[in-house]
Motif scaffolding. Sequence first.
Motif, PDB file in Angstrom:
ATOM      1  N   UNK A 121      34.667 -38.905  39.133  1.00  0.00           N
ATOM      2  CA  UNK A 121      34.100 -39.822  40.109  1.00  0.00           C
ATOM      3  C   UNK A 121      32.894 -40.547  39.484  1.00  0.00           C
ATOM      4  N   UNK A 122      33.187 -41.552  38.677  1.00  0.00           N
ATOM      5  CA  UNK A 122      32.138 -42.332  38.026  1.00  0.00           C
ATOM      6  C   UNK A 122      32.619 -43.771  37.890  1.00  0.00           C
ATOM      7  N   UNK A 123      31.685 -44.649  37.614  1.00  0.00           N
ATOM      8  CA  UNK A 123      32.025 -46.046  37.360  1.00  0.00           C
ATOM      9  C   UNK A 123      30.945 -46.638  36.465  1.00  0.00           C
ATOM     10  N   UNK A 124      31.173 -47.847  36.020  1.00  0.00           N
ATOM     11  CA  UNK A 124      30.191 -48.564  35.220  1.00  0.00           C
ATOM     12  C   UNK A 124      29.824 -49.847  35.935  1.00  0.00           C
ATOM     13  N   UNK A 125      28.526 -50.132  35.974  1.00  0.00           N
ATOM     14  CA  UNK A 125      28.008 -51.395  36.482  1.00  0.00           C
ATOM     15  C   UNK A 125      27.367 -52.074  35.281  1.00  0.00           C
ATOM     16  N   UNK A 126      28.132 -52.961  34.667  1.00  0.00           N
ATOM     17  CA  UNK A 126      27.779 -53.556  33.369  1.00  0.00           C
ATOM     18  C   UNK A 126      27.672 -52.430  32.355  1.00  0.00           C
ATOM     19  N   UNK A 127      26.506 -52.167  31.809  1.00  0.00           N
ATOM     20  CA  UNK A 127      26.358 -51.090  30.825  1.00  0.00           C
ATOM     21  C   UNK A 127      25.600 -49.895  31.401  1.00  0.00           C
ATOM     22  N   UNK A 128      25.637 -49.735  32.710  1.00  0.00           N
ATOM     23  CA  UNK A 128      24.978 -48.617  33.384  1.00  0.00           C
ATOM     24  C   UNK A 128      26.055 -47.721  33.978  1.00  0.00           C
ATOM     25  N   UNK A 129      25.964 -46.435  33.697  1.00  0.00           N
ATOM     26  CA  UNK A 129      26.898 -45.455  34.230  1.00  0.00           C
ATOM     27  C   UNK A 129      26.426 -45.032  35.610  1.00  0.00           C
ATOM     28  N   UNK A 130      27.346 -44.994  36.579  1.00  0.00           N
ATOM     29  CA  UNK A 130      27.009 -44.598  37.943  1.00  0.00           C
ATOM     30  C   UNK A 130      27.841 -43.372  38.299  1.00  0.00           C
ATOM     31  N   UNK A 131      27.139 -42.263  38.600  1.00  0.00           N
ATOM     32  CA  UNK A 131      27.799 -41.027  39.025  1.00  0.00           C
ATOM     33  C   UNK A 131      27.100 -40.548  40.286  1.00  0.00           C
ATOM     34  N   UNK A 132      27.870 -40.356  41.355  1.00  0.00           N
ATOM     35  CA  UNK A 132      27.323 -39.850  42.630  1.00  0.00           C
ATOM     36  C   UNK A 132      26.135 -40.676  43.104  1.00  0.00           C
ATOM     37  N   UNK A 133      26.196 -41.978  42.907  1.00  0.00           N
ATOM     38  CA  UNK A 133      25.134 -42.864  43.357  1.00  0.00           C
ATOM     39  C   UNK A 133      23.915 -42.899  42.448  1.00  0.00           C
ATOM     40  N   UNK A 134      23.904 -42.109  41.402  1.00  0.00           N
ATOM     41  CA  UNK A 134      22.788 -42.086  40.458  1.00  0.00           C
ATOM     42  C   UNK A 134      23.164 -42.926  39.250  1.00  0.00           C
ATOM     43  N   UNK A 135      22.244 -43.791  38.844  1.00  0.00           N
ATOM     44  CA  UNK A 135      22.496 -44.703  37.741  1.00  0.00           C
ATOM     45  C   UNK A 135      21.865 -44.141  36.463  1.00  0.00           C
ATOM     46  N   UNK A 136      22.624 -44.216  35.363  1.00  0.00           N
ATOM     47  CA  UNK A 136      22.168 -43.711  34.077  1.00  0.00           C
ATOM     48  C   UNK A 136      22.261 -44.811  33.034  1.00  0.00           C
TER      49      UNK A 136
END
Length: 62
Positions: A18-33
Amino acid sequence: MSLKARAQEKVERAGISNYSFDRDVLVMCGVRYTIEACECGEPDCDGVRLNKNMTAIGRALQ
């Protein structure tokens, strides 16, 4: 291999689906990395470091 591809491999190896990418930011459980290169030299290092994006957290709390 790009940093984004290495981050995706790292997440999938950890069993997280359960993850996605917003441009070059990893998003897991609503937390951006943010995704950064890691050059620590440890033998088991995969060359990628994930850091919580505190800027987005700060905006959400305002």
